[in-house]
Design an enzyme around this catalytic site. Structure first.
Site: not given
Ligand code: KIV
Length: 271
Positions: A51, A189
């Site tokens: 997202d 994260e």
């Molecule tokens: O939306 C995204 O790109 C993510 C990553 C940062 C893990 O969730």
């Protein structure tokens, strides 16, 4: 690496075997057909239709505005470019937090309308019922703990999470609950490397880190960050493999010069 017809597809079982064999898992985000095709033929293990499309594709400040329909558009474009890697799609903000029935409805739309292989949800205990309901329908789920950008207004900042003991304990408990619920992997994260190491060693499913250090079972980066398309975003955890912004800008400037000077198109470039 080039992919041919005999190349085996990556499944959640492949990832489990990789963890058992100590082989690190590579994951990148992608949002469209052309980049997905390059990443897949280069041998990436997982493409995440993140997202983060809300930030890097649509220019929003946060991931909150992107809709389920927009995620479906991105994911179906990615699926058309891929023949080997596993494709995971983020459930966008507002499409699963209400209740588990809504979470399953959103997931089923993604699976039916895109052809992707799995979904990712942010959170632990709070969304456990939804995780269980989705998995019991036969759909693989990736968890996401630590800095969960859909909760940015609760956190207030994008700084490192779980530095304090209480939050670290909750994260370890959430990771265990997600594993017990049947998740096939968990993204960690922006948490301290020591905590990510402890979680990675205690779980039997793979952890995929972003800003969580070298002991995770795999790593993920946002493609615009690692390719240097974004120039403003340079956190400590990011390794930039290209400076694509400058490369593209130079090419565009050369094109403009060629058009203005009437160098382009020349005799060979016309009919
Ligand atoms: O939306 C995204 O790109 C993510 C990553 C940062 C893990 O969730």
């Amino acid at each position: 690496m080039s992919v041919n017809k005999e190349t085996k597809r990556i499944t959640t079982h492949t990832l489990q075997r990789m963890k058992m064999n100590g082989e690190k898992i590579s994951m990148l985000t992608a949002y469209d057909y052309s980049f997905a095709k390059i990443f897949d033929s280069s041998g990436i293990d997982i493409i995440l239709v993140g997202d983060s499309a809300s930030n890097v594709m649509a220019g929003h400040e946060t991931t909150l505005p992107i809709t389920l329909d927009q995620m479906i558009y991105h994911a179906s474009s990615v699926v058309r470019g891929v023949s080997r890697c596993l494709i995971v799609v983020d459930l966008p903000f507002g499409s699963y937090q209400g209740n588990s029935k809504e979470a399953l409805y959103s997931t089923v739309r993604i699976m039916k309308e895109t052809g992707a292989h799995a979904v990712k949800l942010e959170g632990g205990e709070e969304i456990l019922e939804s995780v269980k309901r989705i998995i019991s329908s036969g759909i693989p789920v990736m968890g996401h703990l630590g800095l969960t950008p859909q909760s940015i207004y609760k956190f207030g900042t994008y700084t490192v999470r779980a530095k304090e003991e209480a939050e670290a304990e909750k994260l370890k408990r959430d990771a265990r609950l997600l594993e017990e619920a049947g998740c096939f992997a968990v993204v960690l994260e922006k948490i301290p490397a020591a905590l990510a190491k402890e979680v990675s060693q205690s779980l039997s499913i793979p952890t995929i880190g972003i800003g969580a250090g070298k002991y995770c079972d795999g790593q993920v980066l946002v493609m615009h960050d690692m390719l240097g398309i974004n120039t403003e975003f340079k956190p400590r955890f990011l390794r930039q493999y290209l400076k694509l912004h400058d490369t593209i800008s130079n090419a565009v400037q050369q094109y403009i010069r060629d058009v203005k000077s009437q160098d382009f198109p020349n005799e060979q470039e016309q009919y």
